[in-house]
Design a protein around this motif. Structure first.
Motif, PDB file in Angstrom:
ATOM      1  N   ALA A 230       0.717  -1.411   0.225  1.00 21.85           N
ATOM      2  CA  ALA A 230       0.180  -0.019  -0.393  1.00 21.85           C
ATOM      3  C   ALA A 230       0.887   1.415  -0.114  1.00 21.85           C
ATOM      4  N   GLN A 231       2.160   1.675   0.597  1.00 20.71           N
ATOM      5  CA  GLN A 231       2.607   2.592   0.565  1.00 20.71           C
ATOM      6  C   GLN A 231       3.151   2.928  -0.242  1.00 20.71           C
ATOM      7  N   LEU A 232       3.796   1.722  -1.336  1.00 13.21           N
ATOM      8  CA  LEU A 232       4.288   2.216  -2.547  1.00 13.21           C
ATOM      9  C   LEU A 232       2.733   2.773  -3.850  1.00 13.21           C
ATOM     10  N   GLU A 233       2.000   1.903  -3.302  1.00 13.40           N
ATOM     11  CA  GLU A 233       0.755   2.514  -4.193  1.00 13.40           C
ATOM     12  C   GLU A 233       0.465   4.002  -3.668  1.00 13.40           C
ATOM     13  N   TRP A 234       0.983   4.614  -2.606  1.00 13.46           N
ATOM     14  CA  TRP A 234       0.663   5.847  -2.057  1.00 13.46           C
ATOM     15  C   TRP A 234       1.619   6.331  -2.680  1.00 13.46           C
ATOM     16  N   ARG A 235       2.365   6.390  -2.979  1.00  6.16           N
ATOM     17  CA  ARG A 235       3.725   6.903  -3.547  1.00  6.16           C
ATOM     18  C   ARG A 235       4.103   7.474  -4.542  1.00  6.16           C
ATOM     19  N   GLU A 236       3.287   6.198  -5.258  1.00  8.69           N
ATOM     20  CA  GLU A 236       3.268   6.068  -6.923  1.00  8.69           C
ATOM     21  C   GLU A 236       1.599   7.881  -6.996  1.00  8.69           C
ATOM     22  N   GLU A 237       1.296   7.672  -6.056  1.00  6.22           N
ATOM     23  CA  GLU A 237      -0.267   8.459  -6.101  1.00  6.22           C
ATOM     24  C   GLU A 237       0.422   9.619  -5.771  1.00  6.22           C
ATOM     25  N   GLY A 239       3.170  11.138  -5.765  1.00  2.00           N
ATOM     26  CA  GLY A 239       3.902  11.236  -7.411  1.00  2.00           C
ATOM     27  C   GLY A 239       3.336  12.010  -7.794  1.00  2.00           C
ATOM     28  N   LYS A 240       1.704  12.147  -8.473  1.00  2.00           N
ATOM     29  CA  LYS A 240       1.281  12.668  -9.612  1.00  2.00           C
ATOM     30  C   LYS A 240       1.154  14.229  -8.883  1.00  2.00           C
ATOM     31  N   TYR A 241       1.135  14.315  -7.395  1.00  2.00           N
ATOM     32  CA  TYR A 241       1.315  15.732  -7.090  1.00  2.00           C
ATOM     33  C   TYR A 241       2.740  16.419  -6.749  1.00  2.00           C
ATOM     34  N   LEU A 242       3.294  15.739  -5.822  1.00  2.28           N
ATOM     35  CA  LEU A 242       4.495  16.276  -4.976  1.00  2.28           C
ATOM     36  C   LEU A 242       5.231  15.417  -4.923  1.00  2.28           C
ATOM     37  N   ASP A 243       6.406  15.497  -5.021  1.00  4.09           N
ATOM     38  CA  ASP A 243       8.087  15.398  -4.555  1.00  4.09           C
ATOM     39  C   ASP A 243       8.388  14.055  -3.662  1.00  4.09           C
ATOM     40  N   VAL A 244       8.566  13.024  -4.123  1.00  4.82           N
ATOM     41  CA  VAL A 244       8.629  11.775  -2.590  1.00  4.82           C
ATOM     42  C   VAL A 244       9.506  11.352  -2.545  1.00  4.82           C
ATOM     43  N   THR A 245       9.953  11.685  -1.586  1.00  2.00           N
ATOM     44  CA  THR A 245      11.084  10.391  -1.274  1.00  2.00           C
ATOM     45  C   THR A 245      11.403   8.678  -1.744  1.00  2.00           C
ATOM     46  N   PRO A 246      12.250   8.097  -1.536  1.00  2.00           N
ATOM     47  CA  PRO A 246      12.231   6.381  -1.481  1.00  2.00           C
ATOM     48  C   PRO A 246      11.648   5.651  -0.534  1.00  2.00           C
ATOM     49  N   SER A 255       9.292   4.179   5.531  1.00  2.00           N
ATOM     50  CA  SER A 255       8.751   5.414   5.327  1.00  2.00           C
ATOM     51  C   SER A 255       9.218   6.166   4.563  1.00  2.00           C
ATOM     52  N   ILE A 256       8.217   6.975   3.371  1.00  2.00           N
ATOM     53  CA  ILE A 256       8.734   8.048   2.727  1.00  2.00           C
ATOM     54  C   ILE A 256       8.162   9.495   3.173  1.00  2.00           C
ATOM     55  N   TYR A 257       8.670  10.593   2.449  1.00  2.00           N
ATOM     56  CA  TYR A 257       8.661  11.382   3.065  1.00  2.00           C
ATOM     57  C   TYR A 257       8.113  12.881   1.028  1.00  2.00           C
ATOM     58  N   PHE A 258       7.675  13.597   2.066  1.00  2.00           N
ATOM     59  CA  PHE A 258       6.933  14.715   1.549  1.00  2.00           C
ATOM     60  C   PHE A 258       6.272  15.864   1.685  1.00  2.00           C
ATOM     61  N   ARG A 259       6.965  17.058   1.447  1.00  2.00           N
ATOM     62  CA  ARG A 259       5.730  18.434   2.286  1.00  2.00           C
ATOM     63  C   ARG A 259       4.885  18.471   1.478  1.00  2.00           C
ATOM     64  N   GLU A 260       3.743  19.225   2.245  1.00  2.00           N
ATOM     65  CA  GLU A 260       2.517  19.840   1.857  1.00  2.00           C
ATOM     66  C   GLU A 260       2.532  21.126   1.359  1.00  2.00           C
ATOM     67  N   PRO A 261       1.826  21.726   0.615  1.00  2.00           N
ATOM     68  CA  PRO A 261       2.227  22.711   0.133  1.00  2.00           C
ATOM     69  C   PRO A 261       1.971  24.089   1.347  1.00  2.00           C
ATOM     70  N   GLY A 262       1.407  24.031   2.136  1.00  2.00           N
ATOM     71  CA  GLY A 262       1.712  25.117   3.103  1.00  2.00           C
ATOM     72  C   GLY A 262       2.908  24.876   3.964  1.00  2.00           C
ATOM     73  N   GLY A 263       3.670  23.815   3.652  1.00  2.00           N
ATOM     74  CA  GLY A 263       5.222  23.637   4.555  1.00  2.00           C
ATOM     75  C   GLY A 263       5.157  22.850   5.925  1.00  2.00           C
ATOM     76  N   VAL A 264       4.455  21.778   5.707  1.00  3.85           N
ATOM     77  CA  VAL A 264       4.647  21.082   6.755  1.00  3.85           C
ATOM     78  C   VAL A 264       5.051  19.641   6.131  1.00  3.85           C
ATOM     79  N   LEU A 265       5.954  18.295   6.842  1.00  6.11           N
ATOM     80  CA  LEU A 265       6.419  17.507   6.450  1.00  6.11           C
ATOM     81  C   LEU A 265       5.644  16.646   6.682  1.00  6.11           C
ATOM     82  N   PHE A 266       5.195  15.757   5.739  1.00 10.72           N
ATOM     83  CA  PHE A 266       4.173  14.283   6.151  1.00 10.72           C
ATOM     84  C   PHE A 266       5.102  13.208   5.831  1.00 10.72           C
ATOM     85  N   GLU A 267       5.358  12.040   6.387  1.00  7.71           N
ATOM     86  CA  GLU A 267       5.548  11.086   6.250  1.00  7.71           C
ATOM     87  C   GLU A 267       4.593  10.384   6.587  1.00  7.71           C
TER      88      GLU A 267
END
Length: 317
Positions: A230-237, A239-246, A255-267
Motif C-alpha cells: 500500500a505504501q508503494l501504491e501511495w507513493r505513486e499516487e 508522486g503525481k502531485y508532489l516530490d516524494v522520497t524513496p 517510510s516515505i516523506y513529502f512536504r505539503e503545500p503549506g510547508g509541514v513535512l508529512f511522512e
C-alpha cells in the motif's frame, strides 16, 4: 486507489533535555517508553518513542531530544497543536492531574462539540487533551500511574497553521481526509472510521509569521500505511502531485516523506513490523536498540548519548 489511510501513525517533535522529556511523557502523561534508539540520520543523538503499552500506530509520539537545542517559535507552516483523546468522563481527572503537577491548563471550551484542555510540555510544545465520547479501549502502559479508565487512547489529531488552506485541503482529500466541519478560521478534515489520529484541523491565518524549528516544535507528522504494498501504491499516487522520497528503512516501519503545500513535512509509515521486532513486549524501551548497520559502532554511539533513568510506577493512583 491504494488501501485507505485511516489516521496518523506517529508525530515526531524536538526536545532539548532527554531525561526531562522521558520523565514528562512517562510519569505525567502515562505513556509507555516503547523504544530508545538513535536518530538514524544523526546517530550520536537519541530518538525516543512513546505510546500505548505496545506502541500501536496512532498512539506514538516520538522525539529527537537534541541537547541544548534552542526553543522553537511556532508559526505558519507548522503543527500548532498535537491532541490526545480520552473518554469524556476523564477530562476532570486530567485537569486535576496536570494542575497538581504545576502545569498551567487552559479550558478551551467546546470545539466541534468536544471539550478540550490545552497545556504545554516542559519544552513549550502545545498539547491538547480532547474528551472524545466513547473513546477506543485503553491499552495503557503497564508502568503508568494513570488509572486505566483515564488512560490516553492515542491521538485525536493535529492542528496545522496555514496561510491558505486550499492546496493543503486538496492534498488531504487525496490522502482520504475530507472536510467535515468549519468553525471560524478552523477547518476539520477526517478520514473514514474512528481510528486514533483520524482528524486533521487547519487554522487559517494569512498574516501569521513563519515558525522556526527548535525544541518544543513538531518536526513532522506521519500517516499510516497498512503494509509495504500500500505504501508503494501511495507513493505513486502522491508522486503525481508532489516530490516524494524513496522508501527509507526505519527498522520498525518503512517510510516515505513529502512536504505539503503549506510547508509541514508529512511522512507515510507502514504499520508493520512494529516495536516488538527486536525486544520482548515486556521490556520495551529498557535497553538501547540500534539498527544492524550501526552495531559495529555501538561503543562510539553509546559514548555520545546521555545516561538515562527510566522510572516505573508500580501501580496506578
Amino acid at each position: 486507489m491504494p488501501k485507505p489511510i485511516v489516521g496518523l501513525h506517529h508525530v515526531t517533535a524536538i526536545a532539548s533535555d532527554p531525561q526531562r522529556n522521558l520523565d514528562f511523557y512517562t510519569e505525567v502523561l502515562g505513556l509507555r517508553f516503547v523504544k530508545r534508539t538513535v536518530n538514524f540520520d544523526d546517530p550520536g543523538t537519541y530518538h525516543f518513542y512513546f505510546g500505548d503499552d505496545a506502541g500501536t500506530p496512532g498512539t506514538i509520539l516520538t522525539f529527537f531530544p537534541w541537547p541544548q537545542s534552542a526553543r522553537g517559535v511556532s508559526g505558519a507552516g507548522e503543527v500548532a497543536q498535537t491532541a490526545f483523546r480520552v473518554p469524556s468522563n476523564s477530562l476532570g481527572y486530567w485537569r486535576r492531574r496536570l494542575l497538581e503537577r504545576g502545569l498551567p491548563v487552559k479550558e478551551s471550551g467546546r470545539r466541534f462539540e468536544e471539550e478540550v484542555l490545552s497545556f504545554a510540555d516542559p519544552e513549550g510544545m502545545k498539547l491538547e487533551i480532547v474528551a472524545y465520547g466513547e473513546a477506543t479501549a485503553a491499552n495503557p502502559s503497564r508502568f503508568a500511574s494513570v488509572p486505566q479508565e483515564h488512560a490516553i487512547r492515542g491521538f485525536s489529531g493535529v492542528t496545522l497553521l496555514e496561510h491558505d488552506g486550499e492546496n493543503t485541503g486538496n492534498l488531504l482529500n487525496v490522502l482520504g481526509f475530507h472536510k467535515i466541519a468549519e468553525e471560524g478560521n478552523r477547518l476539520r478534515f477526517a478520514a473514514d472510521g474512528d481510528a486514533p489520529g483520524n482528524q486533521i484541523d487547519l487554522i487559517l491565518d494569512p498574516n501569521a509569521a513563519y515558525g522556526r524549528t527548535g525544541a518544543g516544535s513538531v518536526h513532522h507528522i506521519a500517516f499510516r500505511a497498512p503494509d509495504n504494498a500500500a505504501q508503494l501504491e501511495w507513493r505513486e499516487e502522491i508522486g503525481k502531485y508532489l516530490d516524494v522520497t524513496p522508501v527509507m528503512d526505519r527498522t520498525y516501519f518503512q517510510s516515505i516523506y513529502f512536504r505539503e503545500p503549506g510547508g509541514v513535512l508529512f511522512e507515510l509509515a507502514t504499520d508493520p513490523p512494529g516495536f516488538a521486532l527486536d525486544e520482548p513486549l515486556e521490556s520495551l524501551g529498557e535497553e538501547l536498540r540500534i539498527p544492524e548497520w550501526l552495531e559495529p559502532r555501538r561503543a562510539w554511539v553509546e559514548q555520545r548519548l546521555a545516561k538515562l533513568e527510566l522510572h516505573k510506577a508500580s501501580s496506578a493512583v
